[in-house]
Scaffold this motif. Structure first.
Motif, PDB file in Angstrom:
ATOM      1  N   TRP A  58      36.374  38.680  12.140  1.00  0.00           N
ATOM      2  CA  TRP A  58      35.979  38.368  13.517  1.00  0.00           C
ATOM      3  C   TRP A  58      36.719  37.126  14.029  1.00  0.00           C
ATOM      4  N   LEU A  59      36.751  36.068  13.230  1.00  0.00           N
ATOM      5  CA  LEU A  59      37.352  34.818  13.685  1.00  0.00           C
ATOM      6  C   LEU A  59      38.841  34.972  13.962  1.00  0.00           C
ATOM      7  N   GLN A  60      39.528  35.760  13.165  1.00  0.00           N
ATOM      8  CA  GLN A  60      40.952  35.998  13.417  1.00  0.00           C
ATOM      9  C   GLN A  60      41.158  36.693  14.759  1.00  0.00           C
ATOM     10  N   GLU A  61      40.277  37.647  15.072  1.00  0.00           N
ATOM     11  CA  GLU A  61      40.407  38.343  16.354  1.00  0.00           C
ATOM     12  C   GLU A  61      40.071  37.410  17.518  1.00  0.00           C
ATOM     13  N   PHE A  62      39.051  36.562  17.338  1.00  0.00           N
ATOM     14  CA  PHE A  62      38.710  35.616  18.407  1.00  0.00           C
ATOM     15  C   PHE A  62      39.846  34.622  18.635  1.00  0.00           C
ATOM     16  N   ARG A  63      40.528  34.217  17.589  1.00  0.00           N
ATOM     17  CA  ARG A  63      41.645  33.303  17.747  1.00  0.00           C
ATOM     18  C   ARG A  63      42.765  33.948  18.549  1.00  0.00           C
ATOM     19  N   GLY A  64      42.927  35.263  18.398  1.00  0.00           N
ATOM     20  CA  GLY A  64      43.988  35.970  19.096  1.00  0.00           C
ATOM     21  C   GLY A  64      43.760  36.079  20.589  1.00  0.00           C
ATOM     22  N   CYS A  65      42.524  35.962  21.025  1.00  0.00           N
ATOM     23  CA  CYS A  65      42.257  36.075  22.465  1.00  0.00           C
ATOM     24  C   CYS A  65      41.473  34.865  22.979  1.00  0.00           C
ATOM     25  N   VAL A  66      41.762  33.686  22.409  1.00  0.00           N
ATOM     26  CA  VAL A  66      40.992  32.498  22.749  1.00  0.00           C
ATOM     27  C   VAL A  66      41.183  32.092  24.202  1.00  0.00           C
ATOM     28  N   THR A  67      42.320  32.449  24.784  1.00  0.00           N
ATOM     29  CA  THR A  67      42.552  32.079  26.186  1.00  0.00           C
ATOM     30  C   THR A  67      41.642  32.848  27.132  1.00  0.00           C
ATOM     31  N   GLN A  68      41.083  33.970  26.670  1.00  0.00           N
ATOM     32  CA  GLN A  68      40.183  34.760  27.519  1.00  0.00           C
ATOM     33  C   GLN A  68      38.735  34.288  27.439  1.00  0.00           C
ATOM     34  N   LEU A  69      38.459  33.393  26.502  1.00  0.00           N
ATOM     35  CA  LEU A  69      37.070  32.968  26.272  1.00  0.00           C
ATOM     36  C   LEU A  69      36.694  31.833  27.216  1.00  0.00           C
ATOM     37  N   THR A  70      36.601  32.164  28.483  1.00  0.00           N
ATOM     38  CA  THR A  70      36.273  31.167  29.498  1.00  0.00           C
ATOM     39  C   THR A  70      34.771  30.904  29.511  1.00  0.00           C
ATOM     40  N   LYS A  71      34.348  30.122  30.502  1.00  0.00           N
ATOM     41  CA  LYS A  71      32.926  29.760  30.625  1.00  0.00           C
ATOM     42  C   LYS A  71      32.042  30.987  30.789  1.00  0.00           C
ATOM     43  N   ASP A  72      32.613  32.090  31.255  1.00  0.00           N
ATOM     44  CA  ASP A  72      31.823  33.316  31.449  1.00  0.00           C
ATOM     45  C   ASP A  72      31.295  33.856  30.119  1.00  0.00           C
ATOM     46  N   HIS A  73      31.938  33.504  29.017  1.00  0.00           N
ATOM     47  CA  HIS A  73      31.540  34.016  27.705  1.00  0.00           C
ATOM     48  C   HIS A  73      30.817  32.942  26.883  1.00  0.00           C
ATOM     49  N   GLU A  74      30.099  32.096  27.582  1.00  0.00           N
ATOM     50  CA  GLU A  74      29.442  30.960  26.929  1.00  0.00           C
ATOM     51  C   GLU A  74      28.473  31.411  25.833  1.00  0.00           C
ATOM     52  N   GLN A  75      27.641  32.397  26.125  1.00  0.00           N
ATOM     53  CA  GLN A  75      26.662  32.858  25.136  1.00  0.00           C
ATOM     54  C   GLN A  75      27.335  33.466  23.908  1.00  0.00           C
ATOM     55  N   LEU A  76      28.429  34.167  24.128  1.00  0.00           N
ATOM     56  CA  LEU A  76      29.164  34.755  23.008  1.00  0.00           C
ATOM     57  C   LEU A  76      29.745  33.655  22.118  1.00  0.00           C
ATOM     58  N   ILE A  77      30.300  32.615  22.710  1.00  0.00           N
ATOM     59  CA  ILE A  77      30.866  31.505  21.934  1.00  0.00           C
ATOM     60  C   ILE A  77      29.776  30.787  21.147  1.00  0.00           C
ATOM     61  N   TYR A  78      28.609  30.594  21.798  1.00  0.00           N
ATOM     62  CA  TYR A  78      27.500  29.968  21.073  1.00  0.00           C
ATOM     63  C   TYR A  78      27.146  30.773  19.828  1.00  0.00           C
ATOM     64  N   THR A  79      27.171  32.078  19.958  1.00  0.00           N
ATOM     65  CA  THR A  79      26.853  32.936  18.815  1.00  0.00           C
ATOM     66  C   THR A  79      27.904  32.806  17.716  1.00  0.00           C
ATOM     67  N   VAL A  80      29.169  32.746  18.120  1.00  0.00           N
ATOM     68  CA  VAL A  80      30.244  32.600  17.129  1.00  0.00           C
ATOM     69  C   VAL A  80      30.130  31.265  16.398  1.00  0.00           C
ATOM     70  N   LEU A  81      29.868  30.195  17.148  1.00  0.00           N
ATOM     71  CA  LEU A  81      29.796  28.865  16.539  1.00  0.00           C
ATOM     72  C   LEU A  81      28.622  28.739  15.574  1.00  0.00           C
ATOM     73  N   ARG A  82      27.578  29.543  15.798  1.00  0.00           N
ATOM     74  CA  ARG A  82      26.403  29.479  14.920  1.00  0.00           C
ATOM     75  C   ARG A  82      26.573  30.290  13.639  1.00  0.00           C
ATOM     76  N   ILE A  83      27.719  30.886  13.460  1.00  0.00           N
ATOM     77  CA  ILE A  83      27.972  31.612  12.204  1.00  0.00           C
ATOM     78  C   ILE A  83      27.813  30.647  11.031  1.00  0.00           C
ATOM     79  N   PRO A  84      27.097  31.039   9.983  1.00  0.00           N
ATOM     80  CA  PRO A  84      26.893  30.139   8.824  1.00  0.00           C
ATOM     81  C   PRO A  84      28.167  29.957   8.011  1.00  0.00           C
ATOM     82  N   TRP A  85      28.973  28.978   8.391  1.00  0.00           N
ATOM     83  CA  TRP A  85      30.270  28.772   7.755  1.00  0.00           C
ATOM     84  C   TRP A  85      30.239  27.692   6.676  1.00  0.00           C
TER      85      TRP A  85
END
Length: 610
Positions: A58-85
């Motif tokens: 998942w993280l590799q794919e998110f890195r590939g389209c990071v420029t598309q992750l604008t403020k509109d995807h705030e909830q999605l980013i919060y979910t990604v950041l909460r991944i137990p890493w």
């Protein structure tokens, strides 16, 4: 039925697949109004049983389209950041950090949430414990991976700082917001404070603010655990241990087993608040030592920088705080490294004391700090003590001159002359502790010096400082000065005892009044240090009260000079019990603190290693 050693019927299936399309496809569909895969993606990312391989993918794919992750995807980013890493395999940690780097570089709007995510791991994770059928949330103190987890968090913060140089501006409010409540466990507070101090190693621009936050929290603990409460808790604990030992006597030697298996257990404070404060003082004192010493050698420039920052926090928080018992020892310890630091601290206090534009309460506090520091710091030589006495008494004599030349009748009034009385008490207190050192080298020259101070004029002046000073200080000063025939105070003391002392109406109401034996509301900030483990660093630097010879002890009085209990406490070598009355003698505790660790790694605590 078992397959490859796994219970097939009772274990969940291995997760080797995922649902929905790629992240890029899902974002494209979401933009066109089809949110089915988008919601499914968030659901899969929030799965608590997500596997390492899935996280990496998942993280590799998110890195590939990071420029598309604008403020509109705030909830999605919060979910990604909460991944137990944290605590995962190194491959997951590396991929997560790479994602953080790309995200804060391309979308700085997510900087604060990224910082909050990392800082949230500065304390042990929460676990639910079932006790008596009740679920209790507590920190997981048994996690052996804490050092590795904390290292990963600091690596992430350093990466963010590398890509966003302005990180320090946004980090400080987050560190303050996430500070655990002071009633949390000692372990939780210890971990968080240690990690805050570790941040200052690679982001030094926020060190002064971090010290202010930490000391502010520690002061709340300090003032909520009074000296009398700590001593009472320790006494009760000793009595309970003795009682338990008597009941178990004859079965087996419990004390011997406990001391051999747990040598550091006796270092635990009986008072819970004092226990938390002791833990934090150990961390902070170890940090001060590590900052000021590089590879075991004293580093002057680093020490000067830290001194200036601590002094700024002292002026803002510690000096105005009345009756704190332990936090001020941070500066006491730092000043022990070099005499120049101690003299700079005394000069700073002197400037506050003599400055009429300063509030009277701060001037009085500065005088109390000067007297207590001169009396208790072993590392201050006699020459420095004499220089400070010269300054203080020169100011006192000028003050008396100004009252005499005013043409008005001077009288004893604490509200008008508070700084004067507190300065006199500081001189008397310093004299009590240091007269032996002053006279020790050469008795004749020492007596000549004491005569030159003209203490008799101070005692006999119309402002009558002996009437206002603490009874314990007054009686001991009178006894010592009588022995060496420097000043004869007993005529003044007896006259004061015949007069009506200041009284205050009972707070409970009614007509009951009590004698106020501490009209200055004074305290000596460097009274004996009661915290057990951190005292290892303080005790070698501390001047304990040494009993006077019989010829120096004041005669026992039954008059109104002060409560008999106060006199006994002072003369018998015990701290005064009445609240607000100075305890001038130390309590003796065994020191069992282990050597402080370096700043770069978590400390070894009395309980267990990180």
């Amino acid at each position: 039925m078992e397959i490859d050693g796994r219970d097939f019927m009772n274990s969940p299936p291995m997760k080797t697949v995922r649902f929905g399309g790629s992240v890029a496809e899902t974002l494209a569909k979401h933009k066109q109004g089809d949110s089915g895969d988008y919601q499914l993606l968030k659901h899969q990312l929030a799965d608590p049983e997500i596997k390492d391989a899935q996280i990496i993918n998942w993280l590799q794919e998110f890195r590939g389209c990071v420029t598309q992750l604008t403020k509109d995807h705030e909830q999605l980013i919060y979910t990604v950041l909460r991944i137990p890493w944290v605590g995962r395999s190194q491959a997951v940690v590396d991929e997560y950090m790479a994602f953080l780097s790309n995200l804060v570089s391309a979308q700085t709007v997510y900087l604060c949430v990224c910082l909050k995510t990392v800082v949230s791991h500065f304390t042990p994770k929460r676990v639910t414990i079932c006790e008596g059928g009740v679920d209790i949330s507590d920190s997981d103190d048994e996690d052996e991976n804490l050092p590795r987890n904390f290292n990963q968090c600091h690596q992430a913060l350093q990466l963010i700082t590398k890509y966003v140089p302005s990180t320090s501006r946004f980090l400080m409010p987050i560190l303050l917001e996430n500070f655990p409540f002071v009633q949390k466990s000692s372990r939780t507070l210890e971990c968080y404070v240690h990690n805050l101090l570790r941040v200052t190693v690679y982001i030094p621009s926020i060190r002064r603010d971090v010290l202010e936050v930490i000391i502010g929290k520690m002061l709340k603990l300090d003032v909520s655990a009074s000296r009398s409460d700590i001593e009472e808790a320790e006494e009760n604990a000793v009595q309970n241990q003795r009682a338990e030992g008597c009941t178990e006597e004859g079965l087996f030697d419990m004390d011997e087993d406990m001391s051999s298996d747990h040598p550091s257990r006796i270092a635990v404070m009986a008072h819970p608040v004092a226990e938390r404060l002791d833990t934090l003082m150990s961390v902070l004192l170890a940090y001060i030592k590590d900052v000021c010493h590089v590879n075991g050698s004293f580093h002057a420039e680093k020490t000067k920088e830290l001194y200036r920052e601590l002094l700024s926090v002292f002026d803002k928080l510690i000096l105005p705080t009345h009756a704190s018992c332990h936090v001020q020892y941070t500066l006491f310890y730092l000043c022990s490294f070099r005499l120049a630091l101690a003299e700079a601290f005394l000069e700073h206090l002197w400037k506050i004391l003599q400055n009429p534009s300063q509030p009277a309460v701060l001037r009085q506090a500065a005088a109390g700090y000067m007297g207590s520091f001169l009396a208790r710091a072993k590392f201050i030589p006699v020459l420095t003590v004499r220089a400070c006495l010269d300054l203080l008494l020169s100011w006192i004599h000028r003050y008396i001159d100004s009252q005499d030349s005013s043409g008005r009748q001077a009288y004893c009034d604490v509200s008008l002359h508070g700084p004067f009385y507190t300065t006199c008490q500081a001189v008397f207190y310093t004299f009590i502790f240091r007269h032996g050192a002053i006279l020790g080298g050469n008795m004749r020259k020492g007596l000549e010096y004491l005569q030159s101070l003209n203490l008799e004029r101070v005692v006999m002046c119309q402002l009558n400082p002996l009437k206002v000073c603490l009874p314990t200080v007054t009686s001991m000063f009178a006894a010592i000065t009588r022995k060496y025939q420097v000043v004869f105070c007993y005529t003044i003391i007896e006259k004061n005892n015949r007069n009506i002392l200041p009284v205050v109406r009972s707070s409970a109401g009614g007509d009951c009044v009590t004698t106020n034996t501490n009209p200055l509301d004074s305290f000596f900030p460097f009274d004996p240090y009661l915290l057990k483990r951190s005292s290892q660093l303080i005790e070698p630097l501390y001047q304990v009260w040494e009993e006077l010879a019989d010829t120096e002890l004041p005669a026992t009085k039954t008059g109104k000079q002060g409560s008999r209990e106060d006199e006994d406490d002072f003369l018998c070598g015990e701290p005064a019990q009445a609240e607000g009355i100075v305890g001038m003698t130390p309590s003796s505790y065994d020191s069992n603190l282990r050597s402080p660790s370096s700043v770069g790694s978590p400390p070894i605590t009395f309980q267990r290693p990180f």
